[in-house]
Scaffold this motif. Structure first.
Motif, PDB file in Angstrom:
ATOM      1  N   ALA A 106      81.261 -18.640 143.192  1.00 24.78           N
ATOM      2  CA  ALA A 106      81.185 -19.912 143.917  1.00 24.78           C
ATOM      3  C   ALA A 106      82.174 -20.917 143.338  1.00 24.78           C
ATOM      4  CB  ALA A 106      79.762 -20.461 143.824  1.00 24.78           C
ATOM      5  N   PRO A 107      82.596 -21.885 144.152  1.00 22.32           N
ATOM      6  CA  PRO A 107      83.469 -22.961 143.657  1.00 22.32           C
ATOM      7  C   PRO A 107      82.775 -23.756 142.551  1.00 22.32           C
ATOM      8  CG  PRO A 107      83.315 -22.980 146.046  1.00 22.32           C
ATOM      9  CD  PRO A 107      82.287 -22.021 145.557  1.00 22.32           C
ATOM     10  N   MET A 108      83.545 -24.606 141.881  1.00 19.08           N
ATOM     11  CA  MET A 108      83.037 -25.379 140.750  1.00 19.08           C
ATOM     12  C   MET A 108      82.893 -26.861 141.085  1.00 19.08           C
ATOM     13  SD  MET A 108      82.392 -24.025 137.677  1.00 19.08           S
ATOM     14  CE  MET A 108      82.757 -25.269 136.450  1.00 19.08           C
ATOM     15  N   LEU A 109      81.892 -27.459 140.479  1.00 19.16           N
ATOM     16  CA  LEU A 109      81.724 -28.909 140.478  1.00 19.16           C
ATOM     17  C   LEU A 109      82.081 -29.354 139.059  1.00 19.16           C
ATOM     18  CD1 LEU A 109      80.855 -31.403 142.055  1.00 19.16           C
ATOM     19  CD2 LEU A 109      78.496 -30.921 141.371  1.00 19.16           C
ATOM     20  N   TYR A 110      83.186 -30.107 138.928  1.00 16.44           N
ATOM     21  CA  TYR A 110      83.713 -30.528 137.633  1.00 16.44           C
ATOM     22  C   TYR A 110      83.419 -32.005 137.386  1.00 16.44           C
ATOM     23  CZ  TYR A 110      86.892 -26.530 138.476  1.00 16.44           C
ATOM     24  OH  TYR A 110      87.432 -25.306 138.762  1.00 16.44           O
TER      25      TYR A 110
ATOM     26  N   ARG B 129      78.862 -23.734 141.302  1.00 18.82           N
ATOM     27  CA  ARG B 129      78.672 -23.627 139.849  1.00 18.82           C
ATOM     28  C   ARG B 129      79.110 -24.930 139.195  1.00 18.82           C
ATOM     29  NH1 ARG B 129      82.550 -19.366 137.904  1.00 18.82           N
ATOM     30  NH2 ARG B 129      83.850 -20.306 139.475  1.00 18.82           N
ATOM     31  N   THR B 130      78.638 -25.124 137.959  1.00 17.98           N
ATOM     32  CA  THR B 130      79.092 -26.248 137.137  1.00 17.98           C
ATOM     33  C   THR B 130      78.834 -25.918 135.698  1.00 17.98           C
ATOM     34  OG1 THR B 130      79.123 -28.672 136.967  1.00 17.98           O
ATOM     35  CG2 THR B 130      76.963 -27.628 137.217  1.00 17.98           C
ATOM     36  N   TYR B 131      78.907 -26.897 134.834  1.00 20.30           N
ATOM     37  CA  TYR B 131      78.704 -26.694 133.400  1.00 20.30           C
ATOM     38  C   TYR B 131      77.274 -26.274 133.109  1.00 20.30           C
ATOM     39  CZ  TYR B 131      82.807 -29.692 133.639  1.00 20.30           C
ATOM     40  OH  TYR B 131      84.022 -30.229 133.951  1.00 20.30           O
ATOM     41  N   THR B 132      77.114 -25.520 132.029  1.00 21.97           N
ATOM     42  CA  THR B 132      75.767 -25.150 131.613  1.00 21.97           C
ATOM     43  C   THR B 132      75.111 -26.365 130.953  1.00 21.97           C
ATOM     44  OG1 THR B 132      76.533 -24.386 129.471  1.00 21.97           O
ATOM     45  CG2 THR B 132      76.416 -22.752 131.241  1.00 21.97           C
ATOM     46  N   THR B 133      73.811 -26.338 130.854  1.00 21.09           N
ATOM     47  CA  THR B 133      73.087 -27.464 130.242  1.00 21.09           C
ATOM     48  C   THR B 133      72.599 -27.127 128.855  1.00 21.09           C
ATOM     49  OG1 THR B 133      71.067 -26.745 131.360  1.00 21.09           O
ATOM     50  CG2 THR B 133      72.359 -28.467 132.433  1.00 21.09           C
ATOM     51  N   VAL B 134      73.013 -26.007 128.310  1.00 22.44           N
ATOM     52  CA  VAL B 134      72.564 -25.582 126.977  1.00 22.44           C
ATOM     53  C   VAL B 134      73.115 -26.477 125.908  1.00 22.44           C
ATOM     54  CG1 VAL B 134      72.542 -23.688 125.335  1.00 22.44           C
ATOM     55  CG2 VAL B 134      72.465 -23.212 127.769  1.00 22.44           C
TER      56      VAL B 134
ATOM     57  N   ALA C 194      72.069 -30.069 139.194  1.00 22.36           N
ATOM     58  CA  ALA C 194      71.224 -30.253 140.377  1.00 22.36           C
ATOM     59  C   ALA C 194      72.071 -30.296 141.646  1.00 22.36           C
ATOM     60  CB  ALA C 194      70.384 -31.524 140.238  1.00 22.36           C
ATOM     61  N   GLU C 195      73.197 -31.001 141.596  1.00 23.83           N
ATOM     62  CA  GLU C 195      74.082 -31.071 142.772  1.00 23.83           C
ATOM     63  C   GLU C 195      74.709 -29.709 143.072  1.00 23.83           C
ATOM     64  OE1 GLU C 195      74.892 -33.467 145.113  1.00 23.83           O
ATOM     65  OE2 GLU C 195      73.182 -34.496 144.254  1.00 23.83           O
ATOM     66  N   ALA C 196      75.143 -29.008 142.033  1.00 20.58           N
ATOM     67  CA  ALA C 196      75.737 -27.681 142.237  1.00 20.58           C
ATOM     68  C   ALA C 196      74.708 -26.728 142.847  1.00 20.58           C
ATOM     69  CB  ALA C 196      76.267 -27.129 140.915  1.00 20.58           C
ATOM     70  N   ALA C 197      73.487 -26.779 142.385  1.00 21.36           N
ATOM     71  CA  ALA C 197      72.431 -25.930 142.952  1.00 21.36           C
ATOM     72  C   ALA C 197      72.186 -26.294 144.418  1.00 21.36           C
ATOM     73  CB  ALA C 197      71.144 -26.076 142.140  1.00 21.36           C
ATOM     74  N   ARG C 198      72.211 -27.571 144.720  1.00 19.53           N
ATOM     75  CA  ARG C 198      71.975 -28.029 146.097  1.00 19.53           C
ATOM     76  C   ARG C 198      73.014 -27.471 147.055  1.00 19.53           C
ATOM     77  NH1 ARG C 198      74.011 -31.872 149.365  1.00 19.53           N
ATOM     78  NH2 ARG C 198      75.418 -32.706 147.782  1.00 19.53           N
ATOM     79  N   ILE C 199      74.291 -27.398 146.625  1.00 22.45           N
ATOM     80  CA  ILE C 199      75.351 -26.936 147.527  1.00 22.45           C
ATOM     81  C   ILE C 199      75.737 -25.475 147.292  1.00 22.45           C
ATOM     82  CG2 ILE C 199      76.278 -29.251 147.943  1.00 22.45           C
ATOM     83  CD1 ILE C 199      78.477 -28.690 145.889  1.00 22.45           C
ATOM     84  N   GLY C 200      75.088 -24.806 146.339  1.00 21.89           N
ATOM     85  CA  GLY C 200      75.365 -23.401 146.084  1.00 21.89           C
ATOM     86  C   GLY C 200      76.632 -23.145 145.300  1.00 21.89           C
TER      87      GLY C 200
END
Length: 138
Positions: free
Chosen positions: A99-103, A133-138, A125-131
């Motif tokens: 999937a594309p990225m949200l940066y 990927r983005t940065y991990t939250t770890v 949350a936004e990346a999940a909403r639109i399907g």
């Protein structure tokens, strides 16, 4: 809303937040701005003899967008770019067929584009909403 028929492509959308995006009655309000860079389908094409030269461009919200009537300013900015990209025949895709990225501008490390607290979770949350990927939250 990701098409695969466009003559142009982008790997995703970059967002940035400003705590002072708008001032209303002397009170500063935060807001989000979104942008994307795109290229034509002639990646690394420079055949000048027949007029085929690769081109690129950029699209962005004109202003920072604050939350409005219960709707998240980040959601509004992202949705606007996705809708405009579809109208302009720009596909979202990645190099690895994922999937594309949200940066976030500067990956959240640019001192001139300091992200808000919890920005990684917000982008997740936004990346999940639109399907996407983005940065991990770890």
């Amino acid at each position: 809303m990701i098409s695969k028929t466009g003559r142009y492509w982008s790997t995703g959308i970059t967002v940035v937040w400003s705590e002072r995006a708008h001032t209303i009655n002397g009170v500063p309000h935060g807001g989000w701005r979104a942008s994307l860079d795109f290229c034509d389908d002639g990646f690394v094409t420079n055949r000048t003899d027949d007029g085929h030269v690769s081109t690129e461009g950029a699209l962005h919200t004109r202003y920072f967008i604050r939350d409005d009537g219960g709707e998240n300013g980040l959601t509004i900015a992202i949705n606007s770019l996705i809708e405009d990209a579809a109208r302009l025949d720009i596909d979202f895709q990645s190099w690895d067929a994922e999937a594309p990225m949200l940066y976030y501008k500067g990956d959240g490390e640019d001192p001139n584009s300091v992200p808000p607290p919890g920005w990684r979770e917000t982008l997740r949350a936004e990346a999940a909403r639109i399907g996407w990927r983005t940065y991990t939250t770890v």
